[in-house]
Design a protein around this motif. Structure first.
Motif, PDB file in Angstrom:
ATOM      1  N   PRO A  35       0.691  -1.143   0.024  1.00 21.48           N
ATOM      2  CA  PRO A  35      -0.221   0.091  -0.100  1.00 21.48           C
ATOM      3  C   PRO A  35       0.589   1.204   0.073  1.00 21.48           C
ATOM      4  O   PRO A  35       1.856   1.245   0.420  1.00 21.48           O
ATOM      5  N   SER A  37       0.408   3.780   1.637  1.00 26.15           N
ATOM      6  CA  SER A  37       0.550   4.094   2.980  1.00 26.15           C
ATOM      7  C   SER A  37       1.772   3.917   3.789  1.00 26.15           C
ATOM      8  O   SER A  37       2.274   4.255   4.959  1.00 26.15           O
ATOM      9  N   THR A  96      -3.941  -6.440   8.530  1.00 26.39           N
ATOM     10  CA  THR A  96      -3.110  -6.974   7.342  1.00 26.39           C
ATOM     11  C   THR A  96      -3.627  -8.210   6.473  1.00 26.39           C
ATOM     12  O   THR A  96      -3.266  -8.189   5.287  1.00 26.39           O
ATOM     13  N   TRP A  99      -5.801  -6.887   3.134  1.00 22.59           N
ATOM     14  CA  TRP A  99      -5.893  -5.529   3.319  1.00 22.59           C
ATOM     15  C   TRP A  99      -6.503  -4.826   2.006  1.00 22.59           C
ATOM     16  O   TRP A  99      -7.136  -3.694   2.236  1.00 22.59           O
ATOM     17  N   ALA A 100      -6.403  -5.233   0.883  1.00 24.28           N
ATOM     18  CA  ALA A 100      -6.601  -4.892  -0.534  1.00 24.28           C
ATOM     19  C   ALA A 100      -8.394  -4.701  -0.239  1.00 24.28           C
ATOM     20  O   ALA A 100      -8.690  -3.809  -0.845  1.00 24.28           O
ATOM     21  N   LYS A 101      -8.852  -5.453   0.744  1.00 23.06           N
ATOM     22  CA  LYS A 101     -10.360  -5.464   0.650  1.00 23.06           C
ATOM     23  C   LYS A 101     -10.980  -4.235   1.759  1.00 23.06           C
ATOM     24  O   LYS A 101     -12.112  -3.909   1.855  1.00 23.06           O
ATOM     25  N   HIS A 102     -10.128  -3.697   2.559  1.00 19.62           N
ATOM     26  CA  HIS A 102     -10.121  -2.561   3.423  1.00 19.62           C
ATOM     27  C   HIS A 102      -9.055  -1.673   3.634  1.00 19.62           C
ATOM     28  O   HIS A 102      -8.413  -1.515   4.338  1.00 19.62           O
ATOM     29  N   ARG A 103      -8.857  -1.046   2.270  1.00 21.83           N
ATOM     30  CA  ARG A 103      -7.681  -0.197   2.263  1.00 21.83           C
ATOM     31  C   ARG A 103      -7.634   1.065   3.157  1.00 21.83           C
ATOM     32  O   ARG A 103      -6.604   1.357   3.606  1.00 21.83           O
ATOM     33  N   MET A 106      -6.239   0.021   6.424  1.00 17.82           N
ATOM     34  CA  MET A 106      -4.860   0.063   6.355  1.00 17.82           C
ATOM     35  C   MET A 106      -4.190   1.261   6.279  1.00 17.82           C
ATOM     36  O   MET A 106      -3.055   1.686   6.951  1.00 17.82           O
ATOM     37  N   HIS A 107      -4.671   2.142   5.578  1.00 20.50           N
ATOM     38  CA  HIS A 107      -4.077   3.676   5.453  1.00 20.50           C
ATOM     39  C   HIS A 107      -4.247   4.343   6.868  1.00 20.50           C
ATOM     40  O   HIS A 107      -3.215   5.047   7.357  1.00 20.50           O
TER      41      HIS A 107
END
Length: 425
Positions: A35, A37, A96, A99-103, A106-107
């Motif tokens: 990511p 971030s 983690t 994580w792409a499903k809840h960016r 994560m950010h």
């Protein structure tokens, strides 16, 4: 060299461990899969480092002479962000995983981590950076063996903290995740206590009412700061033990279901797990020795000379020339209007002028000065003060204040002393 090492290493250890812990807990993906971030933590480190250097420079040049003015809002933010980061670490497995499903989550975690790193570095490093100001003694050549040894001690102290954090990081792949997460959470909890202690010190100095229990707890925390630093390393005993257990459980012989390649992999994991745990134990012992044996070896029991008597009447302190004209250090005590007991020093310099200032400096606080072999030396950092610069701001010089000379005496307005009482709180 040892003085610089035992000062720099504990001062840089907490930021180094924090950066390592957040890196392990929040790093996901590789290359383009990471990511955007994830870079924020590096930016947090850089911003905190630059801000710490600027703050240290302003303190060294006496542009800022009240560090609590800056540290107070920093610590208020730090204790809040510490709690948010603690929550992010506990939730890191869920954050983690996929994580792409809840960016956004994560950010947010990386943003909190970046702010925590920036605040921790900014709060911890100025005192470390100020050690750079005592590499060269006044009137001494720049390149001397003493200067090189001090520089070496500084570099080794910072390097030792980085090495300790790097050693603990090796256990991320050998210990089960819950063990490493537990160690990280405990380390961050201790960091929160350290930040909270600093904040409470400022509030107590600002006359905030403390209960007896609160005051005793604060005093205990202040007096046991070295033990808390050691505890920040000893919490990694948890993943160290977990690494050893995981290594010993790895089957390396008489396993019919495994081929030779898998057995070799198991043997390599066992060696790596035991080595990571062993080196981690070495790192913990090294930190403990630094904060116990190392500090004991550098601490000298130096007793400041007792304060001398002087005349005090109608808000004016008067000291006759005859009392201080021998060229030696003379120490005086004064009780400020707010009840703070202060000290100031007077010494006759070459040429007949007088060096007058508080028995305290911007860098080392109210540790005081003593005379040895004709030199005036700071009790805390052991740097020799240039007599010609006593009475001027900056560095480890005594904090100056207004005074007058005439009619065979030195006169000091007590209101000028009252205004500087914060240096002795």
């Amino acid at each position: 060299m040892l003085e610089q090492f035992v000062t720099v290493m504990p001062g840089t250890l907490a930021p180094a461990l924090l950066i390592m812990c957040l890196s392990v807990m929040l790093t996901v993906g590789e290359g383009r899969d990471k990511p955007i971030s994830s870079r924020w933590r590096l930016w947090g480190l850089l911003i905190g480092l630059v801000a710490a250097i600027v703050f240290a420079a302003l303190r060294a040049t006496a542009v800022i002479n009240q560090r609590t003015f800056v540290n107070y809002p920093v610590l208020v933010c730090a204790v809040i962000v510490d709690l948010l980061a603690f929550a992010a670490v506990l939730a890191s497995p869920a954050i983690t995983r996929d994580w792409a499903k809840h960016r956004a989550l994560m950010h947010m975690a990386n943003a909190v981590a970046a702010v925590q790193i920036a605040l921790t570095v900014f709060y911890a490093l100025p005192d470390v950076i100020l050690q750079l100001t005592i590499w060269v003694e006044p009137d001494a050549p720049v390149f001397t063996s003493d200067m090189l040894l001090r520089a070496l001690g500084f570099v080794l102290g910072a390097a030792a903290s980085i090495v300790v954090a790097a050693i603990f990081r090796t256990m991320r792949s050998t210990a089960v995740r819950w063990a490493f997460t537990t160690a990280v959470a405990l380390m961050m909890a201790i960091l929160f206590v350290q930040h909270l202690t600093g904040l409470m010190q400022i509030l107590q100095a600002r006359r905030m009412r403390f209960t007896h229990t609160m005051f005793v707890t604060l005093a205990w925390s202040i007096n046991h700061n070295d033990q808390m630093i050691m505890a920040q390393t000893f919490v990694f005993l948890i993943p160290a033990v977990a690494s050893i257990v995981a290594g010993l459980r790895m089957k390396t012989r008489n396993v019919p279901d495994l081929n030779e390649a898998q057995i070799r992999g198991n043997k390599a994991f066992r060696r790596r797990a035991i080595a990571a745990a062993a080196w981690s134990l070495v790192a913990m012992i090294a930190v403990t020795c630094t904060l116990t044996v190392g500090k004991a070896a550098t601490q000298q029991t130096i007793t400041l000379s007792p304060p001398e008597v002087y005349a005090l009447s109608d808000g004016v302190a008067t000291i006759p020339f005859s009392q201080v004209e021998d060229g030696h250090l003379h120490r005086f005590e004064y009780k400020a209007a707010d009840g703070t007991v202060m000290r100031f020093i007077i010494i006759k310099k070459n040429g007949g002028a007088y060096g007058i200032g508080l028995d305290a400096c911007e860098n080392c606080g109210d540790a005081g000065y003593y005379e040895k072999d004709g030199k005036i030396i700071c009790k805390k950092c052991e740097v020799a003060i240039n007599l010609a610069t006593i009475g001027f701001k900056g560095g480890c010089n005594p904090v100056p204040f207004p005074y007058k000379t005439g009619n065979g005496q030195i006169t000091i307005q007590t209101s000028d002393l009252d205004a500087l009482s914060a240096h002795f709180r």
